[in-house]
Design a protein around this motif. Structure first.
Motif, PDB file in Angstrom:
ATOM      1  N   GLU A 185       0.839  -1.206   0.000  1.00  0.00           N
ATOM      2  CA  GLU A 185       0.000   0.000   0.000  1.00  0.00           C
ATOM      3  C   GLU A 185       0.871   1.252   0.000  1.00  0.00           C
ATOM      4  O   GLU A 185       0.579   2.230  -0.699  1.00  0.00           O
ATOM      5  N   TYR A 186       1.941   1.230   0.765  1.00  0.00           N
ATOM      6  CA  TYR A 186       2.853   2.378   0.805  1.00  0.00           C
ATOM      7  C   TYR A 186       3.757   2.398  -0.419  1.00  0.00           C
ATOM      8  O   TYR A 186       4.127   3.466  -0.907  1.00  0.00           O
ATOM      9  N   LEU A 187       4.087   1.217  -0.927  1.00  0.00           N
ATOM     10  CA  LEU A 187       4.901   1.123  -2.135  1.00  0.00           C
ATOM     11  C   LEU A 187       4.225   1.833  -3.298  1.00  0.00           C
ATOM     12  O   LEU A 187       4.883   2.510  -4.095  1.00  0.00           O
ATOM     13  N   SER A 188       2.901   1.700  -3.403  1.00  0.00           N
ATOM     14  CA  SER A 188       2.185   2.262  -4.545  1.00  0.00           C
ATOM     15  C   SER A 188       2.319   3.771  -4.643  1.00  0.00           C
ATOM     16  O   SER A 188       2.195   4.339  -5.729  1.00  0.00           O
ATOM     17  N   SER A 189       2.566   4.446  -3.521  1.00  0.00           N
ATOM     18  CA  SER A 189       2.715   5.903  -3.538  1.00  0.00           C
ATOM     19  C   SER A 189       4.126   6.345  -3.167  1.00  0.00           C
ATOM     20  O   SER A 189       4.352   7.520  -2.887  1.00  0.00           O
ATOM     21  N   ALA A 190       5.072   5.374  -3.153  1.00  0.00           N
ATOM     22  CA  ALA A 190       6.477   5.666  -2.833  1.00  0.00           C
ATOM     23  C   ALA A 190       6.621   6.334  -1.469  1.00  0.00           C
ATOM     24  O   ALA A 190       7.400   7.281  -1.300  1.00  0.00           O
ATOM     25  N   THR A 191       5.877   5.819  -0.480  1.00  0.00           N
ATOM     26  CA  THR A 191       5.933   6.346   0.878  1.00  0.00           C
ATOM     27  C   THR A 191       6.816   5.459   1.744  1.00  0.00           C
ATOM     28  O   THR A 191       6.500   4.289   1.939  1.00  0.00           O
ATOM     29  N   PRO A 192       7.941   5.958   2.261  1.00  0.00           N
ATOM     30  CA  PRO A 192       8.756   5.158   3.183  1.00  0.00           C
ATOM     31  C   PRO A 192       7.924   4.706   4.377  1.00  0.00           C
ATOM     32  O   PRO A 192       6.909   5.332   4.716  1.00  0.00           O
ATOM     33  N   PHE A 193       8.344   3.640   5.030  1.00  0.00           N
ATOM     34  CA  PHE A 193       7.496   3.005   6.027  1.00  0.00           C
ATOM     35  C   PHE A 193       8.336   2.435   7.165  1.00  0.00           C
ATOM     36  O   PHE A 193       9.555   2.298   7.078  1.00  0.00           O
ATOM     37  N   ILE A 194       7.633   2.058   8.235  1.00  0.00           N
ATOM     38  CA  ILE A 194       8.191   1.241   9.311  1.00  0.00           C
ATOM     39  C   ILE A 194       7.326  -0.011   9.379  1.00  0.00           C
ATOM     40  O   ILE A 194       6.106   0.073   9.423  1.00  0.00           O
ATOM     41  N   ALA A 195       7.965  -1.189   9.365  1.00  0.00           N
ATOM     42  CA  ALA A 195       7.208  -2.436   9.345  1.00  0.00           C
ATOM     43  C   ALA A 195       7.805  -3.441  10.308  1.00  0.00           C
ATOM     44  O   ALA A 195       8.997  -3.392  10.641  1.00  0.00           O
ATOM     45  N   THR A 196       6.966  -4.368  10.736  1.00  0.00           N
ATOM     46  CA  THR A 196       7.433  -5.477  11.568  1.00  0.00           C
ATOM     47  C   THR A 196       8.364  -6.363  10.757  1.00  0.00           C
ATOM     48  O   THR A 196       8.100  -6.665   9.595  1.00  0.00           O
ATOM     49  N   SER A 197       9.448  -6.775  11.353  1.00  0.00           N
ATOM     50  CA  SER A 197      10.442  -7.602  10.661  1.00  0.00           C
ATOM     51  C   SER A 197       9.975  -9.054  10.616  1.00  0.00           C
ATOM     52  O   SER A 197      10.178  -9.819  11.553  1.00  0.00           O
ATOM     53  N   GLN A 210      14.134   0.822   1.604  1.00  0.00           N
ATOM     54  CA  GLN A 210      12.891   1.538   1.290  1.00  0.00           C
ATOM     55  C   GLN A 210      12.141   1.955   2.550  1.00  0.00           C
ATOM     56  O   GLN A 210      11.138   2.654   2.477  1.00  0.00           O
ATOM     57  N   GLY A 211      12.612   1.501   3.682  1.00  0.00           N
ATOM     58  CA  GLY A 211      11.973   1.794   4.958  1.00  0.00           C
ATOM     59  C   GLY A 211      12.729   1.100   6.067  1.00  0.00           C
ATOM     60  O   GLY A 211      13.856   0.623   5.860  1.00  0.00           O
ATOM     61  N   LEU A 212      12.125   1.023   7.240  1.00  0.00           N
ATOM     62  CA  LEU A 212      12.777   0.411   8.391  1.00  0.00           C
ATOM     63  C   LEU A 212      11.995  -0.811   8.848  1.00  0.00           C
ATOM     64  O   LEU A 212      10.758  -0.799   8.869  1.00  0.00           O
ATOM     65  N   LEU A 213      12.707  -1.870   9.220  1.00  0.00           N
ATOM     66  CA  LEU A 213      12.106  -3.067   9.792  1.00  0.00           C
ATOM     67  C   LEU A 213      12.427  -3.100  11.278  1.00  0.00           C
ATOM     68  O   LEU A 213      13.552  -2.780  11.685  1.00  0.00           O
TER      69      LEU A 213
END
Length: 270
Positions: A185-197, A210-213
Motif C-alpha cells: 500500500e505504501y509502495l504504490s505511492s512511494a511512501t517510506p514506512f516502518i514495518a514489523t520484521s 525503502q523503509g525500516l524493519l
C-alpha cells in the motif's frame, strides 16, 4: 480427466497444520484435507511470497513452484520538501493481527508533539471507542486521529498527509509467510514506512533501503520512529528506491511472470 494442465495459486499453506500457531476450526481442518488431497495432482503451484513457496518446495519436491508477488495499483506520488511528521496506518484494527497499541506506546515515549499518527480502518463503534480510549490512556489523544473505514477521495486525502507508513503485524504463521500487502500500500505511492520484521517482508526489502524493519516492542518502535525522522535526505533516498521498485511490481508484470513460467519447459510440463 480432460488432459488439461492444472495450476494452483495458494494464498496460505495448509499441508502441515502443525506449523500453525492456532487451533484448527472445522473449516480450517477442511482446508487441510483439500490441500493434501488435490495439490499432489496439480501441474504447478503459484505462491504470493517466497517464504510460502519455500514451504511448497519442501513438502512437494516434485512440483514446480513459482513465486509471483501481488501487483500494486499506482497511487499519486508526492515529492515532499520536508517532513509532515505524520505516521499513518490504513487497514484493520484487529489486535490479534495488527497490534497498533504497540505503535502508540512507542509514540507516547517521544516527547515531540509534532509527530502525529493517523489510523483509518475502524469497522464499528466498538473498535473506534477502543482506539480512542488507548490514545487517552497513553496521553496522546491530541496527536492521534482515528477514522472509520474510508475509500476513494477521502482515503487519498488522508494518504496525502502521511509521510511514513505503519505496517505492524503480529508474529503469526500466516503473517510470516504472507505477501506484505500493507507494505505494498505504501509502495504504490512511494511512501517510506516502518514495518514489523517478518519473513515475507524481508524476502522483498532490506532494512534501511525503502523503509525500516523493527521488532514488535514499544522500545523498538520508538527507536524506529525517531530514526526515520532524523535525516530527511535519507528519507528521500528511501522514497526514490521505493518508486523504482514500484515500477517492477504492477499487475501486468505479475501476469507476464506467470505466463512466461507456464510457457517454459519446466512449469509447462504436464
Amino acid at each position: 480427466l480432460k488432459n488439461m494442465r492444472i495450476y494452483f495459486e495458494s494464498h496460505d499453506f495448509w499441508t502441515d497444520p502443525s506449523l500453525r500457531d492456532e487451533k484448527l476450526t472445522p473449516s480450517k481442518r477442511r482446508a487441510v484435507r483439500l490441500e493434501r488431497k488435490w495439490v499432489p495432482n496439480v501441474d504447478g503451484i503459484i505462491c504470493v511470497s517466497e517464504p510460502q513457496a519455500q514451504l511448497y518446495r519442501q513438502y512437494y519436491p516434485g512440483h514446480p513452484v513459482l513465486t509471483a508477488l501481488p501487483g500494486i495499483k499506482p497511487s499519486p506520488v508526492r515529492r515532499r520538501k520536508g517532513f509532515s511528521y505524520t505516521l499513518g496506518y490504513i487497514g484493520s484494527f484487529t489486535l490479534g493481527k495488527y497490534p497498533l497499541n504497540i505503535v502508540m506506546k512507542g509514540l507516547s515515549r517521544i516527547n515531540h508533539p509534532c509527530i502525529r499518527l493517523i489510523c483509518a480502518g475502524a469497522k464499528n463503534e466498538k473498535e473506534m471507542e477502543y482506539m480512542l480510549g488507548e490514545t487517552k490512556r497513553l496521553g496522546i489523544a491530541d496527536r492521534v486521529e482515528v477514522y472509520g473505514w474510508v475509500t476513494g477521495e477521502e482515503l487519498e486525502q488522508l494518504k496525502a498527509h502521511i509521510d511514513v507508513g505503519v505496517a505492524i503485524l503480529s508474529n503469526t504463521f500466516l503473517n510470516r509467510i504472507a505477501s506484505p500487502l500493507k507494505v505494498f500500500e505504501y509502495l504504490s505511492s512511494a511512501t517510506p514506512f516502518i514495518a514489523t520484521s517478518l519473513e515475507g517482508i524481508k524476502a522483498i526489502i532490506k532494512d534501511g533501503e525503502q523503509g525500516l524493519l523493527t521488532e514488535n516492542t514499544p522500545d523498538a518502535w520508538e527507536h524506529a520512529i525517531r530514526t526515520i525522522y532524523t535525516d530527511f535526505s535519507n528519507y528521500q533516498r528511501m522514497a526514490d528506491k521505493w518508486l523504482s521498485m514500484a515500477s517492477t511490481l504492477g499487475w501486468e508484470q505479475r501476469a507476464r511472470v506467470i505466463i512466461d513460467a507456464m510457457n517454459s519447459g519446466i512449469f509447462a510440463a504436464a
